[in-house]
Write a protein that holds these residues in place. Sequence first.
Motif, PDB file in Angstrom:
ATOM      1  N   UNK A 170     -11.975 -19.220 -78.545  1.00  0.00           N
ATOM      2  CA  UNK A 170     -11.653 -19.408 -77.480  1.00  0.00           C
ATOM      3  C   UNK A 170     -12.228 -18.830 -76.175  1.00  0.00           C
ATOM      4  N   UNK A 171     -12.881 -19.624 -75.296  1.00  0.00           N
ATOM      5  CA  UNK A 171     -13.893 -19.252 -74.062  1.00  0.00           C
ATOM      6  C   UNK A 171     -14.563 -17.933 -74.530  1.00  0.00           C
ATOM      7  N   UNK A 172     -14.373 -16.829 -74.013  1.00  0.00           N
ATOM      8  CA  UNK A 172     -15.170 -15.602 -74.342  1.00  0.00           C
ATOM      9  C   UNK A 172     -14.783 -15.212 -75.669  1.00  0.00           C
ATOM     10  N   UNK A 173     -13.638 -15.348 -76.560  1.00  0.00           N
ATOM     11  CA  UNK A 173     -13.323 -14.821 -77.519  1.00  0.00           C
ATOM     12  C   UNK A 173     -13.734 -15.333 -78.740  1.00  0.00           C
ATOM     13  N   UNK A 174     -14.001 -14.654 -79.767  1.00  0.00           N
ATOM     14  CA  UNK A 174     -14.311 -15.104 -81.115  1.00  0.00           C
ATOM     15  C   UNK A 174     -14.418 -13.834 -82.011  1.00  0.00           C
ATOM     16  N   UNK A 175     -15.484 -13.826 -82.929  1.00  0.00           N
ATOM     17  CA  UNK A 175     -16.197 -12.831 -83.453  1.00  0.00           C
ATOM     18  C   UNK A 175     -17.051 -11.894 -82.731  1.00  0.00           C
ATOM     19  N   UNK A 176     -16.773 -10.903 -82.557  1.00  0.00           N
ATOM     20  CA  UNK A 176     -17.612 -10.135 -81.039  1.00  0.00           C
ATOM     21  C   UNK A 176     -18.481  -8.976 -82.226  1.00  0.00           C
ATOM     22  N   UNK A 177     -18.184  -7.672 -81.933  1.00  0.00           N
ATOM     23  CA  UNK A 177     -19.023  -6.925 -82.612  1.00  0.00           C
ATOM     24  C   UNK A 177     -18.806  -6.285 -83.720  1.00  0.00           C
ATOM     25  N   UNK A 178     -20.149  -5.538 -84.314  1.00  0.00           N
ATOM     26  CA  UNK A 178     -19.994  -5.236 -85.959  1.00  0.00           C
ATOM     27  C   UNK A 178     -20.664  -3.689 -85.847  1.00  0.00           C
ATOM     28  N   UNK A 179     -20.091  -2.730 -86.239  1.00  0.00           N
ATOM     29  CA  UNK A 179     -20.904  -1.461 -86.262  1.00  0.00           C
ATOM     30  C   UNK A 179     -20.635  -0.774 -87.807  1.00  0.00           C
ATOM     31  N   UNK A 180     -21.483   0.043 -88.190  1.00  0.00           N
ATOM     32  CA  UNK A 180     -21.312   0.824 -89.517  1.00  0.00           C
ATOM     33  C   UNK A 180     -20.682   2.383 -89.234  1.00  0.00           C
ATOM     34  N   UNK A 181     -19.691   2.749 -90.195  1.00  0.00           N
ATOM     35  CA  UNK A 181     -19.266   4.069 -89.949  1.00  0.00           C
ATOM     36  C   UNK A 181     -20.544   5.012 -90.067  1.00  0.00           C
ATOM     37  N   UNK A 182     -20.481   6.053 -89.282  1.00  0.00           N
ATOM     38  CA  UNK A 182     -21.590   6.972 -89.327  1.00  0.00           C
ATOM     39  C   UNK A 182     -21.907   7.579 -90.689  1.00  0.00           C
ATOM     40  N   UNK A 183     -20.993   7.620 -91.629  1.00  0.00           N
ATOM     41  CA  UNK A 183     -21.238   8.121 -93.009  1.00  0.00           C
ATOM     42  C   UNK A 183     -21.118   6.830 -94.107  1.00  0.00           C
ATOM     43  N   UNK A 184     -21.815   5.692 -93.418  1.00  0.00           N
ATOM     44  CA  UNK A 184     -21.736   4.361 -94.298  1.00  0.00           C
ATOM     45  C   UNK A 184     -21.996   4.545 -95.715  1.00  0.00           C
ATOM     46  N   UNK A 185     -23.102   5.410 -95.696  1.00  0.00           N
ATOM     47  CA  UNK A 185     -23.905   5.520 -97.004  1.00  0.00           C
ATOM     48  C   UNK A 185     -22.768   5.941 -98.376  1.00  0.00           C
ATOM     49  N   UNK A 186     -21.867   6.905 -97.601  1.00  0.00           N
ATOM     50  CA  UNK A 186     -21.072   7.518 -98.447  1.00  0.00           C
ATOM     51  C   UNK A 186     -19.712   6.763 -98.700  1.00  0.00           C
ATOM     52  N   UNK A 187     -19.302   5.844 -97.611  1.00  0.00           N
ATOM     53  CA  UNK A 187     -17.757   5.569 -97.511  1.00  0.00           C
ATOM     54  C   UNK A 187     -18.155   4.039 -97.649  1.00  0.00           C
ATOM     55  N   UNK A 188     -19.028   3.328 -97.127  1.00  0.00           N
ATOM     56  CA  UNK A 188     -19.174   1.713 -97.113  1.00  0.00           C
ATOM     57  C   UNK A 188     -18.360   1.045 -96.068  1.00  0.00           C
ATOM     58  N   UNK A 189     -17.776   1.887 -95.184  1.00  0.00           N
ATOM     59  CA  UNK A 189     -16.775   1.213 -94.148  1.00  0.00           C
ATOM     60  C   UNK A 189     -17.663   0.569 -93.161  1.00  0.00           C
ATOM     61  N   UNK A 190     -17.692  -0.638 -92.862  1.00  0.00           N
ATOM     62  CA  UNK A 190     -17.919  -1.386 -91.496  1.00  0.00           C
ATOM     63  C   UNK A 190     -16.808  -1.823 -90.712  1.00  0.00           C
ATOM     64  N   UNK A 191     -17.147  -2.073 -89.258  1.00  0.00           N
ATOM     65  CA  UNK A 191     -15.887  -2.290 -88.310  1.00  0.00           C
ATOM     66  C   UNK A 191     -16.349  -3.357 -87.579  1.00  0.00           C
ATOM     67  N   UNK A 192     -15.232  -4.247 -87.358  1.00  0.00           N
ATOM     68  CA  UNK A 192     -15.478  -5.508 -86.385  1.00  0.00           C
ATOM     69  C   UNK A 192     -14.440  -5.281 -85.434  1.00  0.00           C
ATOM     70  N   UNK A 193     -14.888  -6.037 -84.275  1.00  0.00           N
ATOM     71  CA  UNK A 193     -14.022  -6.468 -83.223  1.00  0.00           C
ATOM     72  C   UNK A 193     -13.840  -7.934 -83.270  1.00  0.00           C
ATOM     73  N   UNK A 194     -12.720  -8.461 -82.946  1.00  0.00           N
ATOM     74  CA  UNK A 194     -12.689  -9.998 -82.835  1.00  0.00           C
ATOM     75  C   UNK A 194     -11.550 -10.218 -82.179  1.00  0.00           C
ATOM     76  N   UNK A 195     -11.312 -11.506 -81.769  1.00  0.00           N
ATOM     77  CA  UNK A 195     -10.292 -12.190 -81.109  1.00  0.00           C
ATOM     78  C   UNK A 195      -9.256 -12.699 -81.964  1.00  0.00           C
ATOM     79  N   UNK A 196      -8.155 -12.307 -82.281  1.00  0.00           N
ATOM     80  CA  UNK A 196      -7.181 -12.438 -83.430  1.00  0.00           C
ATOM     81  C   UNK A 196      -6.007 -13.258 -82.758  1.00  0.00           C
ATOM     82  N   UNK A 197      -5.665 -14.242 -83.562  1.00  0.00           N
ATOM     83  CA  UNK A 197      -4.471 -14.884 -83.288  1.00  0.00           C
ATOM     84  C   UNK A 197      -3.131 -14.299 -84.003  1.00  0.00           C
ATOM     85  N   UNK A 198      -3.211 -13.359 -84.723  1.00  0.00           N
ATOM     86  CA  UNK A 198      -2.306 -12.426 -85.117  1.00  0.00           C
ATOM     87  C   UNK A 198      -1.176 -12.149 -84.188  1.00  0.00           C
TER      88      UNK A 198
END
Length: 373
Positions: A87-115
């Motif tokens: 809605x408006x400026x909200x939605x699926x927003x940023x994405x980033x990898x953990x600095x040690x992604x090759x070791x742990x596989x974590x990725x990070x999302x920011x998003x507008x959530x209805x929870x």
Amino acid sequence: MNKSVIFLYFFVVMLSTSCAQNPENKVSTPQNSPFTAMLFVDELQIPWGFAFLPDGSMLITEKSGEIIHFYEGKKTIITNIPEIYARGQGGLLDIALHPKYEENGWLYLSYASPDGNEKGGHTAIMRAKLKDNALVDKQVLYKASPNTTKGQHFGSRIVFDNDGYLYFSIGERGERDINPQDITRDGGKIYRLYDDGRVPKDNPFVNQSGAKTAIYSYGHRNPQGLVKHPDTGEIWDNEHGPRGGDEINVIKKGANYGWPVITYGINYSGTPITDKTEMAGMEQPIHYWVPSIAPSGMEFVTSDVYPGWKNSLLVGSLAFQYLERLELDGTKVTLREKLLDGEGRVRCVKQGPDGLIYVAVEGKGIYKLVPKN
């Protein structure tokens, strides 16, 4: 307020910015561009964020609610993403990898959530892993509250510092007189967490009754740029002002950045917000724009690929549809230069692992800036 008073106030604001860190407040366009803009990923609508995987492929967020894996010219849609409040400026927003992604596989999302128990949505931070083109092991690390059906000012960028702390921004959600100055409420803040969502014990407000303990700094409006300085390790942000007063700030622990008590902007109607541009106990931006460029995305240039660009800061302009390059002397802006002028609304900019600059433009896609030899 009559028109003459409105004009006088706006003139004073314009005059004040002419005495700021960029004395003439002018942005130039180079006569000879040092690059050719090549459309690298086509047919994207609002590519809000993107990140490079170790194999050189890309994960791209579309604000409408898609994650696209782009590899060797092919797009694959990632499944099992969280529910998105678009809605408006909200939605699926940023994405980033953990600095040690090759070791742990974590990725990070920011998003507008209805929870939540209220209607509407608010910004959330999730981490997950990628397996067979689907998100797995999803964990919500932070969900701002309360939800609101307002469509503005979700933030939200993600960045890690040199110590592995996770920083993210959340806009004030259109509640300027309530959220930014109140540390017991979400919105208008920069937050800091451990990579697993735990609150660091040395966060500035952990011992303050009722405070949102993840808060690292407050008094922000709508930060849509967040980046780590390559030399100092400091976290810098850019954020939208109203009509005038877009800012670049160096983020400090527990600091108050003033919105809306101090600002170099005015209301969209032309009326004043406040007569104060500075106040004791509130941080000054290192740079601000009048008129507003509507900044989104932010990146330091650390490669030697483009002559004269190393250590420059790149910022996207939504309003004027260009990429701005700022030369710096420490925290002082000494030159502003307009790139990709008129190409479209620049939403995100990143330096790739190849040292080249990649720029996400709404309605087009992601451009690669190929140096001219």
